[in-house]
Design a protein around this motif. Sequence first.
Motif, PDB file in Angstrom:
ATOM      1  N   ALA A  80       0.603  -1.264  -0.029  1.00  0.00           N
ATOM      2  CA  ALA A  80       0.173  -0.107   0.052  1.00  0.00           C
ATOM      3  C   ALA A  80       0.880   1.144   0.109  1.00  0.00           C
ATOM      4  N   PHE A  81       2.084   1.143   0.577  1.00  0.00           N
ATOM      5  CA  PHE A  81       2.924   2.423   0.713  1.00  0.00           C
ATOM      6  C   PHE A  81       3.312   2.629  -0.772  1.00  0.00           C
ATOM      7  N   GLY A  82       3.572   2.050  -1.722  1.00  0.00           N
ATOM      8  CA  GLY A  82       3.702   2.104  -3.007  1.00  0.00           C
ATOM      9  C   GLY A  82       2.683   2.994  -3.811  1.00  0.00           C
ATOM     10  N   ARG A  83       1.386   2.523  -3.379  1.00  0.00           N
ATOM     11  CA  ARG A  83       0.365   3.445  -3.868  1.00  0.00           C
ATOM     12  C   ARG A  83       0.068   4.831  -3.386  1.00  0.00           C
ATOM     13  N   ILE A  84       0.494   4.710  -2.102  1.00  0.00           N
ATOM     14  CA  ILE A  84       0.439   6.010  -1.200  1.00  0.00           C
ATOM     15  C   ILE A  84       1.501   6.876  -1.885  1.00  0.00           C
ATOM     16  N   THR A  85       2.813   6.485  -2.078  1.00  0.00           N
ATOM     17  CA  THR A  85       3.738   7.262  -2.650  1.00  0.00           C
ATOM     18  C   THR A  85       3.279   7.773  -4.104  1.00  0.00           C
ATOM     19  N   ALA A  86       2.876   7.047  -4.776  1.00  0.00           N
ATOM     20  CA  ALA A  86       2.280   7.433  -6.142  1.00  0.00           C
ATOM     21  C   ALA A  86       1.339   8.709  -6.103  1.00  0.00           C
ATOM     22  N   ALA A  87       0.486   8.333  -5.104  1.00  0.00           N
ATOM     23  CA  ALA A  87      -0.665   9.487  -4.741  1.00  0.00           C
ATOM     24  C   ALA A  87      -0.096  10.587  -4.177  1.00  0.00           C
ATOM     25  N   VAL A  88       0.931  10.749  -3.520  1.00  0.00           N
ATOM     26  CA  VAL A  88       1.792  11.912  -2.811  1.00  0.00           C
ATOM     27  C   VAL A  88       2.489  12.556  -4.186  1.00  0.00           C
ATOM     28  N   VAL A  89       3.016  11.797  -4.904  1.00  0.00           N
ATOM     29  CA  VAL A  89       3.742  12.435  -5.921  1.00  0.00           C
ATOM     30  C   VAL A  89       3.019  13.045  -6.942  1.00  0.00           C
ATOM     31  N   ALA A  90       1.682  12.324  -7.194  1.00  0.00           N
ATOM     32  CA  ALA A  90       0.617  13.004  -8.310  1.00  0.00           C
ATOM     33  C   ALA A  90       0.263  14.146  -7.594  1.00  0.00           C
ATOM     34  N   ALA A  91       0.157  14.385  -6.375  1.00  0.00           N
ATOM     35  CA  ALA A  91      -0.390  15.510  -5.636  1.00  0.00           C
ATOM     36  C   ALA A  91       0.484  16.696  -5.701  1.00  0.00           C
ATOM     37  N   GLY A  92       1.630  16.429  -6.152  1.00  0.00           N
ATOM     38  CA  GLY A  92       2.972  17.421  -6.471  1.00  0.00           C
ATOM     39  C   GLY A  92       3.480  17.727  -5.013  1.00  0.00           C
ATOM     40  N   ARG A  93       3.666  16.679  -4.209  1.00  0.00           N
ATOM     41  CA  ARG A  93       4.237  16.644  -2.844  1.00  0.00           C
ATOM     42  C   ARG A  93       5.526  15.873  -2.866  1.00  0.00           C
ATOM     43  N   GLN A  94       6.266  16.277  -1.880  1.00  0.00           N
ATOM     44  CA  GLN A  94       7.473  15.261  -1.548  1.00  0.00           C
ATOM     45  C   GLN A  94       7.338  14.289  -0.470  1.00  0.00           C
ATOM     46  N   PRO A  95       7.402  12.928  -1.188  1.00  0.00           N
ATOM     47  CA  PRO A  95       7.281  11.904  -0.128  1.00  0.00           C
ATOM     48  C   PRO A  95       8.130  11.588   0.803  1.00  0.00           C
ATOM     49  N   ARG A  96       9.329  12.023   0.785  1.00  0.00           N
ATOM     50  CA  ARG A  96      10.371  11.870   1.622  1.00  0.00           C
ATOM     51  C   ARG A  96      10.184  12.546   2.924  1.00  0.00           C
ATOM     52  N   ARG A  97       9.729  13.782   2.810  1.00  0.00           N
ATOM     53  CA  ARG A  97       9.324  14.478   4.178  1.00  0.00           C
ATOM     54  C   ARG A  97       8.185  13.686   4.832  1.00  0.00           C
ATOM     55  N   ARG A  98       7.294  12.962   4.298  1.00  0.00           N
ATOM     56  CA  ARG A  98       6.098  12.634   4.857  1.00  0.00           C
ATOM     57  C   ARG A  98       6.153  10.884   5.141  1.00  0.00           C
ATOM     58  N   ALA A  99       7.457  10.286   5.227  1.00  0.00           N
ATOM     59  CA  ALA A  99       7.534   9.153   5.281  1.00  0.00           C
ATOM     60  C   ALA A  99       6.624   8.439   6.410  1.00  0.00           C
ATOM     61  N   ALA A 100       6.685   9.048   7.416  1.00  0.00           N
ATOM     62  CA  ALA A 100       5.885   8.272   8.717  1.00  0.00           C
ATOM     63  C   ALA A 100       4.516   8.571   8.621  1.00  0.00           C
ATOM     64  N   ASP A 101       4.020   9.807   8.042  1.00  0.00           N
ATOM     65  CA  ASP A 101       2.724   9.920   7.642  1.00  0.00           C
ATOM     66  C   ASP A 101       2.198   8.899   6.808  1.00  0.00           C
ATOM     67  N   MET A 102       3.098   8.900   5.576  1.00  0.00           N
ATOM     68  CA  MET A 102       2.678   7.803   4.705  1.00  0.00           C
ATOM     69  C   MET A 102       2.652   6.366   4.978  1.00  0.00           C
ATOM     70  N   MET A 103       3.449   5.821   5.823  1.00  0.00           N
ATOM     71  CA  MET A 103       3.472   4.625   6.486  1.00  0.00           C
ATOM     72  C   MET A 103       2.151   4.365   7.481  1.00  0.00           C
ATOM     73  N   ILE A 104       1.949   5.383   8.240  1.00  0.00           N
ATOM     74  CA  ILE A 104       0.604   5.400   8.943  1.00  0.00           C
ATOM     75  C   ILE A 104      -0.539   5.161   8.060  1.00  0.00           C
ATOM     76  N   ALA A 105      -0.697   5.896   6.809  1.00  0.00           N
ATOM     77  CA  ALA A 105      -1.674   5.691   6.025  1.00  0.00           C
ATOM     78  C   ALA A 105      -1.666   4.463   5.507  1.00  0.00           C
ATOM     79  N   ALA A 106      -0.455   3.991   4.927  1.00  0.00           N
ATOM     80  CA  ALA A 106      -0.233   2.567   4.356  1.00  0.00           C
ATOM     81  C   ALA A 106      -1.039   1.681   5.328  1.00  0.00           C
ATOM     82  N   THR A 107      -0.510   1.627   6.576  1.00  0.00           N
ATOM     83  CA  THR A 107      -1.095   0.565   7.447  1.00  0.00           C
ATOM     84  C   THR A 107      -2.646   0.716   7.551  1.00  0.00           C
TER      85      THR A 107
END
Length: 148
Positions: A80-107
């Motif tokens: 799910a983290f892969g899909r979350i990363t793709a969505a963050v990039v598509a929204a024009g945001r930087q995934p590296r700064r949001r790693a913990a938030d993205m992992m919580i979202a993926a969970t």
Amino acid sequence: MLDTNIMILRRWIDPAELPDEMAISAITLAELSAGPHQVRRNDEQDLYDEHAERARRLEVLQRAESEFDPVPFSAEAARAFGRITAAVVAAGRQPRRRAADMMIAATAVAEQLPLFTTNPDDFTGLGGLMQIIAVTRPTVPHEQPRVQ
């Protein structure tokens, strides 16, 4: 699933805004475990008393540890983290700064749970993948500048 900020602010949040059954991610527990070590000394800031802030953060961590059995970051969450990363990039945001938030979202995605947060902007672009429930951010006493 509760975002880390919900755990930090929970004592001031209206319980009616939270679900009857709650879960946290192991990532939230990791963030809460790091919190006491990130307190800045009094001579570096004037937002809080370092000792009181460290004690407050330890209490939040201890309550989380006693009340929850954290949901692990599973192989399904990793996918799910892969899909979350793709969505963050598509929204024009930087995934590296949001790693913990993205992992919580993926969970939350892996567990098919809505995510409750006081910071819905942290999850911009993820609405198509998951349900994000905004919770009113309360005013809290420890966020007032300390008196010297």
